[in-house]
Motif scaffolding. Structure first.
Motif, PDB file in Angstrom:
ATOM      1  N   UNK A 175       0.810  -1.406   0.170  1.00 56.80           N
ATOM      2  CA  UNK A 175       0.066   0.181  -0.002  1.00 56.80           C
ATOM      3  C   UNK A 175       0.842   1.422   0.072  1.00 56.80           C
ATOM      4  N   UNK A 176       2.095   1.189  -0.447  1.00 62.03           N
ATOM      5  CA  UNK A 176       2.973   2.180  -0.182  1.00 62.03           C
ATOM      6  C   UNK A 176       2.719   3.540  -0.796  1.00 62.03           C
ATOM      7  N   UNK A 177       2.097   3.349  -2.021  1.00 62.03           N
ATOM      8  CA  UNK A 177       1.603   4.581  -2.766  1.00 62.03           C
ATOM      9  C   UNK A 177       0.568   5.271  -2.329  1.00 62.03           C
ATOM     10  N   UNK A 178       0.114   4.729  -1.289  1.00 64.59           N
ATOM     11  CA  UNK A 178      -1.109   5.528  -0.620  1.00 64.59           C
ATOM     12  C   UNK A 178      -0.843   6.442   0.577  1.00 64.59           C
ATOM     13  N   UNK A 179       0.745   6.283   1.023  1.00 63.57           N
ATOM     14  CA  UNK A 179       1.069   6.976   2.123  1.00 63.57           C
ATOM     15  C   UNK A 179       1.322   8.366   1.575  1.00 63.57           C
ATOM     16  N   UNK A 180       1.190   9.074   2.797  1.00 63.20           N
ATOM     17  CA  UNK A 180       1.461  10.761   2.509  1.00 63.20           C
ATOM     18  C   UNK A 180       2.996  10.910   1.985  1.00 63.20           C
ATOM     19  N   UNK A 181       2.896  11.535   0.855  1.00 59.22           N
ATOM     20  CA  UNK A 181       4.055  12.172   0.293  1.00 59.22           C
ATOM     21  C   UNK A 181       5.124  10.889   0.208  1.00 59.22           C
ATOM     22  N   UNK A 182       4.484   9.954  -0.390  1.00 58.24           N
ATOM     23  CA  UNK A 182       5.298   8.566  -0.598  1.00 58.24           C
ATOM     24  C   UNK A 182       6.411   8.717  -1.483  1.00 58.24           C
ATOM     25  N   UNK A 183       6.368   9.655  -2.277  1.00 60.67           N
ATOM     26  CA  UNK A 183       7.575   9.550  -3.449  1.00 60.67           C
ATOM     27  C   UNK A 183       8.810  10.487  -2.799  1.00 60.67           C
ATOM     28  N   UNK A 184       8.546  10.967  -1.626  1.00 60.48           N
ATOM     29  CA  UNK A 184       9.607  11.689  -1.057  1.00 60.48           C
ATOM     30  C   UNK A 184      10.408  10.984   0.126  1.00 60.48           C
ATOM     31  N   UNK A 185       9.870   9.588   0.460  1.00 60.89           N
ATOM     32  CA  UNK A 185      10.355   9.071   1.589  1.00 60.89           C
ATOM     33  C   UNK A 185      11.836   8.346   1.419  1.00 60.89           C
ATOM     34  N   UNK A 186      12.125   8.223   0.040  1.00 62.37           N
ATOM     35  CA  UNK A 186      13.409   7.674  -0.296  1.00 62.37           C
ATOM     36  C   UNK A 186      14.430   8.521  -0.173  1.00 62.37           C
ATOM     37  N   UNK A 187      14.175   9.953  -0.244  1.00 59.85           N
ATOM     38  CA  UNK A 187      15.052  10.948  -0.114  1.00 59.85           C
ATOM     39  C   UNK A 187      15.695  10.979   1.361  1.00 59.85           C
ATOM     40  N   UNK A 188      15.075  10.188   2.172  1.00 61.33           N
ATOM     41  CA  UNK A 188      15.495  10.401   3.818  1.00 61.33           C
ATOM     42  C   UNK A 188      16.020   9.155   4.286  1.00 61.33           C
TER      43      UNK A 188
END
Length: 212
Positions: free
Chosen positions: A113-126
């Protein structure tokens, strides 16, 4: 000198049990993490799902990790007045550890369900994502998650230490048929849970008569 990666594993831990603890130790050892922080989630006090207050859940996690050098407790989400998005927590962690590789550990169900997370596209930047899976289990992913895996998946543990963020790594972990729900139900019906929990946590529950 390269800094070894640290990990963060969130959960409600209501209560923490061996099904949380043993895979956490396994992941910390296999990935050679410097430290793995167990991070109890914020649960709204009025939410039906919350059975113990934040202080009690935190104290149980503290008791569970005592004497286990690889594990520590991170209370930042409990100290907030409201639930927070993962991205906000990761931004905060990154500020504290600007030069350290960070592994955010989650289950296969969260990745599905990862692409339903808030701002999921940003998470791998951190951070890196470490996905705990039962051996041989293959997830069925949607197009968005498949595209993410195509770009970011690695099979090399050394990537998790060499880079600060940006990779997705699958880690086989032993799965235990234990859940917090099972433990709460057993306690409610006066059935034994002693072998499902670390002894100090069991003693704490007995002493405070939790989940009765």
């Amino acid at each position: 000198m390269k800094v070894k990666a640290i990990g963060f594993l969130g959960g409600s831990f209501d209560p923490i049990h061996n099904g949380h603890l043993l895979p956490a130790i396994e992941v910390a050892q296999r990935l050679q993490l410097n430290t793995l922080f167990l991070m109890p989630n914020h649960i709204a006090p009025h939410k039906a799902g919350s059975h113990c207050n934040a202080q009690q859940r935190s104290e149980m996690v503290e008791l569970a990790v005592q004497g286990i050098t690889a594990l520590q407790v991170d209370r930042r989400e409990l100290n907030r007045d409201s639930a927070s998005y993962t991205i906000e927590t990761l931004k905060e962690i990154r500020l504290e550890y600007p030069d350290t590789p960070i592994c955010f550990i989650m289950g296969m169900d969260s990745l599905i369900n990862f692409n339903s997370w808030f701002q999921w596209q940003e998470i791998l930047n951190y951070c890196h994502l470490v996905i705990c899976a039962r051996p041989g289990w293959k997830g069925e992913f949607n197009d968005a998650v498949n595209a993410l895996l195509k770009t970011h998946q690695t099979i090399s543990i050394s990537d998790l230490h060499a880079l600060q963020s940006g990779k997705i790594y699958f880690q086989d972990t032993t799965q235990f048929d234990i859940s917090s729900t099972l433990i709460r139900n057993n306690l409610k019906h006066h059935k034994s849970v002693k072998n499902l929990l670390p002894t100090p946590v069991f003693d704490y529950i007995e002493r405070h008569q939790l989940y009765q």
